[in-house]
Write a protein that holds these residues in place. Sequence first.
Motif, PDB file in Angstrom:
ATOM      1  N   ILE A   1      45.867  10.711  57.273  1.00 49.25           N
ATOM      2  CA  ILE A   1      45.817  11.527  58.372  1.00 49.25           C
ATOM      3  C   ILE A   1      45.684  10.822  59.769  1.00 49.25           C
ATOM      4  CG2 ILE A   1      44.458  13.589  59.560  1.00 49.25           C
ATOM      5  CD1 ILE A   1      43.773  14.391  56.698  1.00 49.25           C
ATOM      6  N   GLU A   2      46.919  10.593  60.451  1.00 49.21           N
ATOM      7  CA  GLU A   2      46.855   9.665  61.548  1.00 49.21           C
ATOM      8  C   GLU A   2      45.921  10.639  62.729  1.00 49.21           C
ATOM      9  OE1 GLU A   2      48.025   6.833  62.122  1.00 49.21           O
ATOM     10  OE2 GLU A   2      48.921   6.593  60.473  1.00 49.21           O
ATOM     11  N   PRO A   3      45.173   9.833  63.714  1.00 49.99           N
ATOM     12  CA  PRO A   3      44.666  10.592  64.707  1.00 49.99           C
ATOM     13  C   PRO A   3      45.415  10.903  65.710  1.00 49.99           C
ATOM     14  CG  PRO A   3      44.058   8.333  64.488  1.00 49.99           C
ATOM     15  CD  PRO A   3      44.853   8.414  63.787  1.00 49.99           C
ATOM     16  N   ARG A   4      45.077  12.077  66.414  1.00 48.03           N
ATOM     17  CA  ARG A   4      45.938  12.561  67.645  1.00 48.03           C
ATOM     18  C   ARG A   4      45.062  11.934  68.778  1.00 48.03           C
ATOM     19  NH1 ARG A   4      45.672  18.880  66.448  1.00 48.03           N
ATOM     20  NH2 ARG A   4      46.832  18.722  64.613  1.00 48.03           N
ATOM     21  N   LYS A   5      46.144  11.541  69.720  1.00 45.17           N
ATOM     22  CA  LYS A   5      45.712  10.819  70.889  1.00 45.17           C
ATOM     23  C   LYS A   5      44.976  11.968  71.731  1.00 45.17           C
ATOM     24  CE  LYS A   5      46.692   6.562  70.196  1.00 45.17           C
ATOM     25  NZ  LYS A   5      45.584   5.603  69.979  1.00 45.17           N
ATOM     26  N   ARG A   6      43.869  11.618  72.421  1.00 49.89           N
ATOM     27  CA  ARG A   6      43.222  12.492  73.174  1.00 49.89           C
ATOM     28  C   ARG A   6      43.918  12.462  74.629  1.00 49.89           C
ATOM     29  NH1 ARG A   6      36.879  11.766  74.378  1.00 49.89           N
ATOM     30  NH2 ARG A   6      37.104  12.990  76.182  1.00 49.89           N
TER      31      ARG A   6
END
Length: 93
Positions: free
Chosen positions: A75-80
């Motif tokens: 699960i790739e992190p979403r950019k804030r």
Amino acid sequence: MKKAIIYIPNKNPMQSGSAKNDKWILEFKTKNPTKNPLMGWESSSDTYSELKLEFSSKEMAITYAKKMNINFELIEPRKRKTVKKSYADNFLK
């Protein structure tokens, strides 16, 4: 076959900083969760569900999973998205 997910946990919503958000977690999925009839809690006889492994990089977590023959989901992190504004913007509109 063991199944796991590899992800970076979300930051604590009670804190504004992002100091401890650089660790990748390998967490095993629970097999056959059951409900405890006395308390109503969810439980499992699978002890892997209690295990969370921390890694300093995504590559290390993936390498470990492949070496130990673990099926994993990444699960790739979403950019804030941050909006920069000045203090004066609070009073202009």
